[in-house]
Each structure stands twice: as C-alpha cells, then as structure tokens.
Scaffold this active site. Sequence first.
Site, PDB file in Angstrom:
ATOM      1  N   LYS A  11       0.287  -1.615   5.276  1.00 16.45           N
ATOM      2  CA  LYS A  11      -0.371  -0.815   6.314  1.00 16.45           C
ATOM      3  C   LYS A  11      -1.019  -1.727   7.359  1.00 16.45           C
ATOM      4  O   LYS A  11      -0.935  -1.466   8.566  1.00 16.45           O
ATOM      5  CB  LYS A  11      -1.404   0.123   5.690  1.00 16.45           C
ATOM      6  CG  LYS A  11      -0.793   1.307   4.940  1.00 16.45           C
ATOM      7  CD  LYS A  11      -0.062   2.250   5.879  1.00 16.45           C
ATOM      8  CE  LYS A  11       0.414   3.524   5.202  1.00 16.45           C
ATOM      9  NZ  LYS A  11       1.215   4.369   6.118  1.00 16.45           N
ATOM     10  N   TYR A  65       0.451  -1.894  -0.777  1.00 15.98           N
ATOM     11  CA  TYR A  65       0.398  -0.771   0.167  1.00 15.98           C
ATOM     12  C   TYR A  65      -0.555  -1.086   1.327  1.00 15.98           C
ATOM     13  O   TYR A  65      -0.205  -0.931   2.500  1.00 15.98           O
ATOM     14  CB  TYR A  65      -0.065   0.474  -0.586  1.00 15.98           C
ATOM     15  CG  TYR A  65      -0.384   1.682   0.242  1.00 15.98           C
ATOM     16  CD1 TYR A  65       0.615   2.468   0.789  1.00 15.98           C
ATOM     17  CD2 TYR A  65      -1.706   2.071   0.443  1.00 15.98           C
ATOM     18  CE1 TYR A  65       0.318   3.597   1.529  1.00 15.98           C
ATOM     19  CE2 TYR A  65      -2.012   3.203   1.182  1.00 15.98           C
ATOM     20  CZ  TYR A  65      -1.003   3.967   1.721  1.00 15.98           C
ATOM     21  OH  TYR A  65      -1.308   5.084   2.443  1.00 15.98           O
ATOM     22  N   SER A  69      -4.776   2.881   6.325  1.00 19.53           N
ATOM     23  CA  SER A  69      -5.507   3.332   5.137  1.00 19.53           C
ATOM     24  C   SER A  69      -6.719   2.478   4.825  1.00 19.53           C
ATOM     25  O   SER A  69      -6.744   1.270   5.091  1.00 19.53           O
ATOM     26  CB  SER A  69      -4.550   3.295   3.946  1.00 19.53           C
ATOM     27  OG  SER A  69      -5.240   3.510   2.741  1.00 19.53           O
TER      28      SER A  69
END
Lengths: 328, 328
Positions: A150, A146, A122
Amino acid sequence: MQITILGGGGFLGRKLAQRLAQEGTLGGQPVTGLTLFDLQAPASLPAPFPVRCLGGNIADPEAVKAAIPAGTDVVVHLAAVVSAQAEADFDLGLTVNLHGTLAVLQACRALPAPPRVVFTSSVASFSGGQDARLEDDARQLPGNSYGAEKAIGELLLQDASRKGFLDAVNIRLPTVIIRPGRPNKAASSFVSAILREPLLGLETELPVPEDFAVWICSPRRAVEWFLHAMTMDTGPLGLDRGINPPGRSATVGKMLSALAEVAGPAARARVRHAPDPAIEAIVGTWPASFTAERARRLFGFSEQESLEEIVQAFIEDDLAATRAERGL
Amino acid sequence: MQITILGGGGFLGRKLAQRLAQEGTLGGQPVTGLTLFDLQAPASLPAPFPVRCLGGNIADPEAVKAAIPAGTDVVVHLAAVVSAQAEADFDLGLTVNLHGTLAVLQACRALPAPPRVVFTSSVASFSGGQDARLEDDARQLPGNSYGAEKAIGELLLQDASRKGFLDAVNIRLPTVIIRPGRPNKAASSFVSAILREPLLGLETELPVPEDFAVWICSPRRAVEWFLHAMTMDTGPLGLDRGINPPGRSATVGKMLSALAEVAGPAARARVRHAPDPAIEAIVGTWPASFTAERARRLFGFSEQESLEEIVQAFIEDDLAATRAERGL
C-alpha cells in the site's frame, strides 16, 4: 461524470456504487456512466445511468484499460489482496497490490485527460503500535507485506500525480467496522467479527486483550470520505497525496460495551477470549491513533460517528443481507 | 564470501570491486568469487579470486538470477537509471529502478540462504529542500521519479528482510562528489562538474547560486560505507532497514573555495554562473542536511572527510584516468 470502481464487487465498492446510483450525481454533476470491475464481474444495480460490469485481473494491463475507458473522470481503486492473505502468499500480494496499481497508473496515463484517482491505502502501512499517536507527516514503516504494498502504491500514484498523469488522493483507511458478510482473510477481520457475529446470534473469538486499541472507521464514513475525495480540490495537497482521515481510536472493550448498549448483554456474552499471537503480531504493529489534522482542517474530511452509531448502522444497513447471505 | 555487484560497471561498483580485489577479504573472511553485472559486461580486473563479468538487463529476472548464483553471500545493488534520466523517461525509470529491484528480490529469495543485500537509495527520496535538517525517522516524500523508485525499492527490500528472504541495508547515498569521467544525466551532475572540469583545465557552468547547499559524500567514503554495510550486524536495525549515512552539508561556494585552496584561484575561475531552473527544480527539493545519528552512534558508519580532502582524493584517485578517458 464517468466513474470506474476497481474492486467494485467488494463491500465498500458496492456501497459506493449504491450511493452513486441513489444520488445520480457527484459533486453537483450528473453521473453519466459507472464501470464496476472485479475479479468476477460484479452484479449490476439499478441506476439512473448506464452501469458496465466487468470481470478481470487487476494486474492485467489490458483488462484494466478496458475498465478505464477514454472519458473516465474518476477512478476509485479499492482492488486489493488483504493483509493476512498478502502475508501468507507473498507473490499474490505483489501481483495484486503492486502490479495491479501499476496497471491502474498506466491505464490512467493513457487517457486523454488525467482522471482523479482515489486509492485506498491503509493504517497497516504504518508502525507504532498501541502507544502511537501519529502526526500527519509520520513515516510509513510497514510491518506487513500488505502495508508495504500500500505504501508503494501511494508512492507510485503520488509521483504519477506530480507528473500530471493522474490526480491521486491516497486515503489511509482505518480498520473498517462492521464489515458485513463472513469473516475474511484480513488480520483485522476479528474487529468486525466481535460485533457482527453476536448480532447474528453467533459466538466468536477475540484474539487480543480487551484493552487493545484499534483505529477504526465505519463503512458509512468510508463512503463519505470516498465521495469527498472524488471531487475535492487537490491543489492544496501539493506533493503530498496521503490523507490520514479522521477515524476513531477505540479499545476492543469499548466496542463490546457499545455492542451491549445497543444489542444487550447477551450479545456481548457471545464473545470468547481466545488469544492468537499470529493475529496480534500483525495488528499489534498498526498504530492505534492519528492526529488527522490535515484531513480535518485543510481538506474537510468528516468526523467518525460514535461506536453505538456504528453498531446501529450495521443493524440498519447490513444485518438482514448478511443473515440472508449466510443462510441464518 | 561470494559477492555480486549489480551495476558493477559503474564508477562506484568499479571502485568497490577494486577495493575487494586489493583486500582479498571482506569482514575477515576470504572473498572466494566476485560477479560484476551491468548492462554491458564490465571489464574484468586482476584479483586473488575468480571474477565473472556478465552483461544483462537488471529488469530481466533470468539475467539477474544468473548474476546471483547459489552460494552468494552478499549482493550490492547499485544498478539504476539516474535522476534526470528517470524524470525524462518515466517508463525506463520504472523498468530499471522498480522492476529491476523486484528481480533482485526474487533472485535473492530463490537462494538456499538469504544473502546480505546492500541497496543504494538516495537523498533524492526525501523532500525538504535547502532549509531541512532531517531526523532519522523523516518521511520520504520524493519530488522526483528517481527518488520515488528508490523509496519503493527500500520498501520492497525492507519487507523482504522482514520475511527472511534476504537481509537488506538501504543506504540513502548523498550526492557523491567528485564523480570521474564525463558529466552524466543525474540532475546533480553539476556538483561534481564544478570541481572536476576545472581540475581538468575545462570551463563549466554552475546552475544554482553559490549559497546552494548539498548533502554530499566522497567516492572513498561511499565505498567504506558499502564495505561496512556488507558485513555489519543487521539485528539491531529491526524493521527499519534505512540508513542515512553521515555525509556532509556544504554550499557550492564552500566547494569552490576548497577547489581554490587545493588547485589555485585559476581553477575556480573556470566556473561560470549559468542559472538553470530545471536543474534547480529537481535538486532544490532534496534536503541539504541530515542528523544521521543512527548511522553514526548505533551502526558505526564512518564520518565524511573534508572538502579539501575530497578534491585531493579525486586528484590522487581519478584525475589521470579521467584525462585519459576523455582524451585530454
């Protein structure tokens, strides 16, 4: 080609499955089987090949092994806890986004032949914010859990590729708009909502200023990139398995103009300004632009279409289903 | 100050413990207790404060919690499986270097107040090779599992710092020379061996050409950097918890010249050329130079001494103990 989609019940996984069912082939080869895996077993879909639908926890090694049986050629790993949720529940984020990817690595490694793995990383794994225009070798300095998870997933799958356990392409997806369905727990949920909700005739809130820029792509483009990554020659990637695909940098104001252009000024008028510092603190660290030269020139990832086309595509592909889902 | 050294039985952990015992203070504050943790409980040492010595697996959350009790102010996390070993045993590398660091994160997070964590990352987390001179914002693109796991550990501790669970400084250690004792399973083991073995009167092999350059630091300098990182103001680090400390770029030939300078040409003559492509394949991807501006200018990490001083320091600090240990 035996294919597994992890997170196959999510909206991108579903679109990819539908596309495979339509084509019946991948990279010129017949698809011989598709496994859809998600927390709850996804609904099946009509296809010219067998479709298995499995429910299970991505962090459960046995469940993931069952989803990636011997003979699997391609794994598309979309299963994740999204940004605001991983920020709110640190342990859940680690479980799904880190231990889940470890389970995928080990399941692939246990296969007789290393499968292609397409992993969705991402834009949230980068920093830089509004003024950044990141080169392909930019460092990932995530400002949210997050994004950190990732970036960790990329390192794991990249090293596993070097070891020959699997053959990964890590695509750092831009913010995907327009997501169908309901608002979700992604900090970037508003970027879809400011276009989707007015198209549904609903009012919605814009938590950032109109000159706030976002690095975006469409669901159609994301699916094209997945299909490309599922069969592309990975030899020239070398050690570096990360791909910054050619998304588009657009301000929220430009998105709203595209909305007005396609759906009229009344649609645009349904967006109210409601600044939200918590949301801006997360998405404000994400870079708003990438050069994406490597993906374009070396690896043939296709270009993002215009904002007007994105709005039109949502109307064609997802508006009716979203209305039905939400009882509108 | 309550301090825990994980990997406290290793040579750097031991040197740090001895230094703390000599000083009795850290950053002007009295040390009130020291816990040394390693796979086998380290031997104790005389100190003006209580010393606890614990044995356990760094990947065992309960063992790590016992090593990081309430009231811990500083954790120095040196526990690791080294490069060639992590390359040979992928699962062991993941267990110790990834799950171990996760256990440290969770143990620190369970404390009433977030402790300082000094984590030893490595030059092996970078690529670039012989021609590289890496800037402070260089991307970590590891070419070996050890380096990948160190980069992952950095991401985990950096994100935990952002969350306020702990307060990390991730020091990317150069290749540390001259290691005392015996050759170990690090791919870089030869860089110490070509100096240490001749000083012990033993012959040894050089697996790379003499113009091969290595980014190095001394054990004395590493301990100084640890002490600095244990109490420095981390506010100015911001999101970026990584420090490339000011090591030294030196060719193997220059190291051998320093050996001859300090110990005479007979010592240097004990080094035989014996090219080893497997070793060169690992260490050849590590960058041989860093600008290290951030560590120097902003954070006051001290400069590496000369090669001659490094050889002399080994003779002063470690030669007798190494002779005794090896029965020479």
